[in-house]
Design an enzyme around this catalytic site. Structure first.
Site, PDB file in Angstrom:
ATOM      1  N   ILE A 122      38.227  41.711  38.158  1.00  0.00           N
ATOM      2  CA  ILE A 122      38.946  42.774  37.442  1.00  0.00           C
ATOM      3  C   ILE A 122      37.844  43.533  36.715  1.00  0.00           C
ATOM      4  O   ILE A 122      37.295  43.041  35.729  1.00  0.00           O
ATOM      5  CB  ILE A 122      39.987  42.212  36.456  1.00  0.00           C
ATOM      6  CG1 ILE A 122      41.053  41.403  37.199  1.00  0.00           C
ATOM      7  CG2 ILE A 122      40.622  43.364  35.668  1.00  0.00           C
ATOM      8  CD1 ILE A 122      42.059  40.710  36.290  1.00  0.00           C
ATOM      9  N   PRO A 123      37.463  44.708  37.230  1.00  0.00           N
ATOM     10  CA  PRO A 123      36.210  45.356  36.825  1.00  0.00           C
ATOM     11  C   PRO A 123      36.222  46.027  35.451  1.00  0.00           C
ATOM     12  O   PRO A 123      36.109  47.251  35.327  1.00  0.00           O
ATOM     13  CB  PRO A 123      35.981  46.368  37.944  1.00  0.00           C
ATOM     14  CG  PRO A 123      37.366  46.726  38.392  1.00  0.00           C
ATOM     15  CD  PRO A 123      38.170  45.461  38.277  1.00  0.00           C
ATOM     16  N   CYS A 124      36.290  45.226  34.403  1.00  0.00           N
ATOM     17  CA  CYS A 124      36.257  45.768  33.043  1.00  0.00           C
ATOM     18  C   CYS A 124      34.900  46.403  32.723  1.00  0.00           C
ATOM     19  O   CYS A 124      34.806  47.201  31.791  1.00  0.00           O
ATOM     20  CB  CYS A 124      36.629  44.706  32.024  1.00  0.00           C
ATOM     21  SG  CYS A 124      35.662  43.191  32.124  1.00  0.00           S
ATOM     22  N   HIS A 125      33.880  46.081  33.518  1.00  0.00           N
ATOM     23  CA  HIS A 125      32.567  46.704  33.301  1.00  0.00           C
ATOM     24  C   HIS A 125      32.597  48.204  33.586  1.00  0.00           C
ATOM     25  O   HIS A 125      31.710  48.926  33.150  1.00  0.00           O
ATOM     26  CB  HIS A 125      31.493  46.015  34.164  1.00  0.00           C
ATOM     27  CG  HIS A 125      31.726  46.120  35.634  1.00  0.00           C
ATOM     28  ND1 HIS A 125      32.560  45.258  36.323  1.00  0.00           N
ATOM     29  CD2 HIS A 125      31.249  46.995  36.557  1.00  0.00           C
ATOM     30  CE1 HIS A 125      32.572  45.581  37.600  1.00  0.00           C
ATOM     31  NE2 HIS A 125      31.791  46.642  37.767  1.00  0.00           N
TER      32      HIS A 125
END
Length: 154
Positions: A122-125
């Site tokens: 889950i690409p929170c970056h």
């Protein structure tokens, strides 16, 4: 019962946990791992690790894994919105807040981002400050910068 297994990656040692049906956590730091987690590599965890290694090698842009992050309804909506951010792109906290239907919820989006139990998958970056600066990342800003650089078009 959750299983976890650890892998050496370009980011250091990473733990991937699953509940038998879906990936539930990705640990960038070992000290956050619950004591009741069993260290055992399952087929699902092995597949998640393969996809993660392919992503870090620049061979994979989209993950195809069942994910089951634990959180509130709002957090899950934010995490779904994060999954919709395309590889190589970023969004501000305010843009994510707008995507979940509350343009004034930037701080709540930041909190949900911070509590994302499955970073990278889950690409929170991909969420950055409105001014374009890197802000906050559970694994440290160095890892956030590394992941964003990895996704830059060559």
């Amino acid at each position: 019962m959750k299983n976890i297994f650890f892998y050496q990656t370009d980011l250091g040692e990473i733990g991937i946990a699953a509940n038998g049906n879906a990936v539930t956590n990705l640990y960038l730091k070992k000290e956050n791992i619950p004591r009741d987690t069993v260290v055992q590599e399952t087929e699902l965890i092995k597949e998640a690790a393969r996809q993660l290694q392919d992503y870090l090698a620049g061979k994979l842009r989209d993950f195809n894994l069942p994910l089951a992050p634990a959180g509130t309804e709002f957090m899950r909506r934010v995490w779904e919105s994060l999954r919709a951010i395309p590889y190589g792109q970023t969004r501000s906290y305010q843009e994510v807040a707008q995507s979940v239907g509350n343009k004034k919820a930037s701080r709540a989006v930041g909190l949900a981002n911070n509590r994302n139990p499955i970073p990278i998958f889950i690409p929170c970056h991909r969420v950055i400050g409105a001014n374009g600066k890197l802000v906050g990342y559970g694994g440290g800003l160095e890892i956030k910068a590394y992941l964003l650089d990895l996704e830059k078009p060559s």
